[in-house]
Design a protein around this motif. Structure first.
Motif, PDB file in Angstrom:
ATOM      1  N   THR A 227      13.068 145.856  40.437  1.00  0.00           N
ATOM      2  CA  THR A 227      13.117 144.494  41.595  1.00  0.00           C
ATOM      3  C   THR A 227      12.929 143.105  40.986  1.00  0.00           C
ATOM      4  O   THR A 227      12.360 142.988  40.078  1.00  0.00           O
ATOM      5  CB  THR A 227      12.204 144.868  42.613  1.00  0.00           C
ATOM      6  N   THR A 228      13.611 142.199  41.691  1.00  0.00           N
ATOM      7  CA  THR A 228      13.234 140.820  41.023  1.00  0.00           C
ATOM      8  C   THR A 228      12.132 140.290  42.504  1.00  0.00           C
ATOM      9  O   THR A 228      11.806 139.201  41.998  1.00  0.00           O
ATOM     10  CB  THR A 228      14.725 140.073  41.419  1.00  0.00           C
ATOM     11  N   LEU A 229      11.796 141.175  42.991  1.00  0.00           N
ATOM     12  CA  LEU A 229      10.620 140.676  44.185  1.00  0.00           C
ATOM     13  C   LEU A 229       9.616 140.370  43.396  1.00  0.00           C
ATOM     14  O   LEU A 229       8.980 140.976  42.543  1.00  0.00           O
ATOM     15  CB  LEU A 229      10.556 141.784  45.204  1.00  0.00           C
ATOM     16  N   THR A 230       9.000 139.039  43.571  1.00  0.00           N
ATOM     17  CA  THR A 230       7.850 138.585  43.167  1.00  0.00           C
ATOM     18  C   THR A 230       6.838 138.315  44.029  1.00  0.00           C
ATOM     19  O   THR A 230       5.607 138.007  43.744  1.00  0.00           O
ATOM     20  CB  THR A 230       8.033 137.027  42.367  1.00  0.00           C
ATOM     21  N   GLN A 231       7.179 138.040  45.401  1.00  0.00           N
ATOM     22  CA  GLN A 231       6.326 137.641  46.209  1.00  0.00           C
ATOM     23  C   GLN A 231       6.581 138.256  47.707  1.00  0.00           C
ATOM     24  O   GLN A 231       8.098 138.134  47.960  1.00  0.00           O
ATOM     25  CB  GLN A 231       6.158 136.093  46.469  1.00  0.00           C
ATOM     26  N   ARG A 232       5.866 138.649  48.646  1.00  0.00           N
ATOM     27  CA  ARG A 232       6.273 138.920  49.876  1.00  0.00           C
ATOM     28  C   ARG A 232       5.497 138.418  50.971  1.00  0.00           C
ATOM     29  O   ARG A 232       4.385 138.012  50.759  1.00  0.00           O
ATOM     30  CB  ARG A 232       5.878 140.494  49.925  1.00  0.00           C
ATOM     31  N   LEU A 233       6.135 137.563  51.624  1.00  0.00           N
ATOM     32  CA  LEU A 233       5.802 136.705  52.820  1.00  0.00           C
ATOM     33  C   LEU A 233       6.046 137.546  54.212  1.00  0.00           C
ATOM     34  O   LEU A 233       7.096 138.009  54.463  1.00  0.00           O
ATOM     35  CB  LEU A 233       6.458 135.525  52.793  1.00  0.00           C
ATOM     36  N   SER A 234       4.831 137.880  54.905  1.00  0.00           N
ATOM     37  CA  SER A 234       4.661 138.319  56.061  1.00  0.00           C
ATOM     38  C   SER A 234       3.834 138.036  56.996  1.00  0.00           C
ATOM     39  O   SER A 234       2.704 137.725  56.553  1.00  0.00           O
ATOM     40  CB  SER A 234       4.701 140.186  55.751  1.00  0.00           C
ATOM     41  N   PRO A 235       4.292 138.101  58.468  1.00  0.00           N
ATOM     42  CA  PRO A 235       5.281 138.365  59.134  1.00  0.00           C
ATOM     43  C   PRO A 235       6.404 137.398  58.996  1.00  0.00           C
ATOM     44  O   PRO A 235       6.060 136.099  58.493  1.00  0.00           O
ATOM     45  CB  PRO A 235       4.786 138.377  60.669  1.00  0.00           C
ATOM     46  N   ILE A 236       7.597 137.569  59.597  1.00  0.00           N
ATOM     47  CA  ILE A 236       8.554 136.523  59.494  1.00  0.00           C
ATOM     48  C   ILE A 236       8.109 135.324  60.435  1.00  0.00           C
ATOM     49  O   ILE A 236       8.197 136.096  61.764  1.00  0.00           O
ATOM     50  CB  ILE A 236      10.062 137.004  59.905  1.00  0.00           C
ATOM     51  N   ASN A 237       7.703 134.427  60.217  1.00  0.00           N
ATOM     52  CA  ASN A 237       7.581 133.286  61.040  1.00  0.00           C
ATOM     53  C   ASN A 237       7.829 132.060  60.609  1.00  0.00           C
ATOM     54  O   ASN A 237       8.195 131.804  59.498  1.00  0.00           O
ATOM     55  CB  ASN A 237       6.078 133.399  61.680  1.00  0.00           C
ATOM     56  N   ALA A 238       7.646 131.020  61.180  1.00  0.00           N
ATOM     57  CA  ALA A 238       7.974 129.633  60.917  1.00  0.00           C
ATOM     58  C   ALA A 238       7.079 128.904  59.644  1.00  0.00           C
ATOM     59  O   ALA A 238       7.814 128.795  58.732  1.00  0.00           O
ATOM     60  CB  ALA A 238       7.663 128.689  61.999  1.00  0.00           C
ATOM     61  N   ALA A 239       5.964 129.316  59.694  1.00  0.00           N
ATOM     62  CA  ALA A 239       5.211 128.966  58.517  1.00  0.00           C
ATOM     63  C   ALA A 239       5.613 129.671  57.342  1.00  0.00           C
ATOM     64  O   ALA A 239       5.642 129.228  56.040  1.00  0.00           O
ATOM     65  CB  ALA A 239       3.778 129.261  58.809  1.00  0.00           C
ATOM     66  N   ASN A 240       5.837 130.980  57.489  1.00  0.00           N
ATOM     67  CA  ASN A 240       6.272 131.760  56.288  1.00  0.00           C
ATOM     68  C   ASN A 240       7.852 131.459  55.548  1.00  0.00           C
ATOM     69  O   ASN A 240       8.028 131.665  54.467  1.00  0.00           O
ATOM     70  CB  ASN A 240       6.129 133.339  56.239  1.00  0.00           C
ATOM     71  N   LEU A 241       8.440 131.009  56.560  1.00  0.00           N
ATOM     72  CA  LEU A 241       9.799 130.675  56.251  1.00  0.00           C
ATOM     73  C   LEU A 241       9.839 129.200  55.425  1.00  0.00           C
ATOM     74  O   LEU A 241      10.439 129.029  54.655  1.00  0.00           O
ATOM     75  CB  LEU A 241      10.773 130.553  57.678  1.00  0.00           C
ATOM     76  N   ARG A 242       8.744 128.417  55.928  1.00  0.00           N
ATOM     77  CA  ARG A 242       8.739 127.149  55.176  1.00  0.00           C
ATOM     78  C   ARG A 242       8.301 127.380  53.852  1.00  0.00           C
ATOM     79  O   ARG A 242       8.841 126.710  52.912  1.00  0.00           O
ATOM     80  CB  ARG A 242       7.919 126.052  55.827  1.00  0.00           C
ATOM     81  N   LYS A 243       7.263 128.301  53.836  1.00  0.00           N
ATOM     82  CA  LYS A 243       6.907 128.681  52.324  1.00  0.00           C
ATOM     83  C   LYS A 243       7.921 129.350  51.380  1.00  0.00           C
ATOM     84  O   LYS A 243       8.282 128.872  50.227  1.00  0.00           O
ATOM     85  CB  LYS A 243       5.824 129.758  52.412  1.00  0.00           C
ATOM     86  N   ALA A 244       8.799 130.240  52.091  1.00  0.00           N
ATOM     87  CA  ALA A 244       9.951 130.682  51.197  1.00  0.00           C
ATOM     88  C   ALA A 244      10.733 129.518  50.899  1.00  0.00           C
ATOM     89  O   ALA A 244      11.238 129.699  49.733  1.00  0.00           O
ATOM     90  CB  ALA A 244      10.489 131.752  51.957  1.00  0.00           C
ATOM     91  N   HIS A 245      11.278 128.687  51.774  1.00  0.00           N
ATOM     92  CA  HIS A 245      12.146 127.583  51.674  1.00  0.00           C
ATOM     93  C   HIS A 245      11.574 126.598  50.512  1.00  0.00           C
ATOM     94  O   HIS A 245      12.206 126.465  49.271  1.00  0.00           O
ATOM     95  CB  HIS A 245      12.325 126.904  52.782  1.00  0.00           C
ATOM     96  N   ALA A 246      10.412 126.571  50.331  1.00  0.00           N
ATOM     97  CA  ALA A 246       9.782 125.752  49.463  1.00  0.00           C
ATOM     98  C   ALA A 246       9.600 126.324  47.916  1.00  0.00           C
ATOM     99  O   ALA A 246       9.849 125.707  47.041  1.00  0.00           O
ATOM    100  CB  ALA A 246       8.201 125.238  49.697  1.00  0.00           C
ATOM    101  N   THR A 247       9.524 127.574  47.965  1.00  0.00           N
ATOM    102  CA  THR A 247       9.393 128.715  46.817  1.00  0.00           C
ATOM    103  C   THR A 247      10.787 128.361  46.086  1.00  0.00           C
ATOM    104  O   THR A 247      10.729 128.344  44.972  1.00  0.00           O
ATOM    105  CB  THR A 247       8.935 130.061  47.067  1.00  0.00           C
TER     106      THR A 247
END
Length: 65
Positions: free
Chosen positions: A33-53
């Motif tokens: 897998t290319t998965l290196t990080q898992r952000l949970s749950p799906i919420n605004a804060a985690n979406l911001r983190k994912a976008h920044a990453t």
């Protein structure tokens, strides 16, 4: 990936065979897998983190880091 089941194609069983093959390759360590990080749950804060990453990774690729 979901075209066959979604449209009930005549060869829907082929999807099962493909996923079975991929599962075997993963189990055997042939593909990873290319998965290196898992952000949970799906919420605004985690979406911001994912976008920044993703933005940081794109910047690293552009600058050769």
């Amino acid at each position: 990936m979901f075209t066959r089941p979604r449209f009930q194609t005549a060869d829907m069983i082929e999807q099962h065979h493909i996923l079975d093959t991929v599962a075997g390759l993963v189990d055997a360590g042939e593909i990873k897998t290319t998965l290196t990080q898992r952000l949970s749950p799906i919420n605004a804060a985690n979406l911001r983190k994912a976008h920044a990453t993703l933005g940081a990774r794109q910047h690293d690729r552009q600058t050769g880091r």
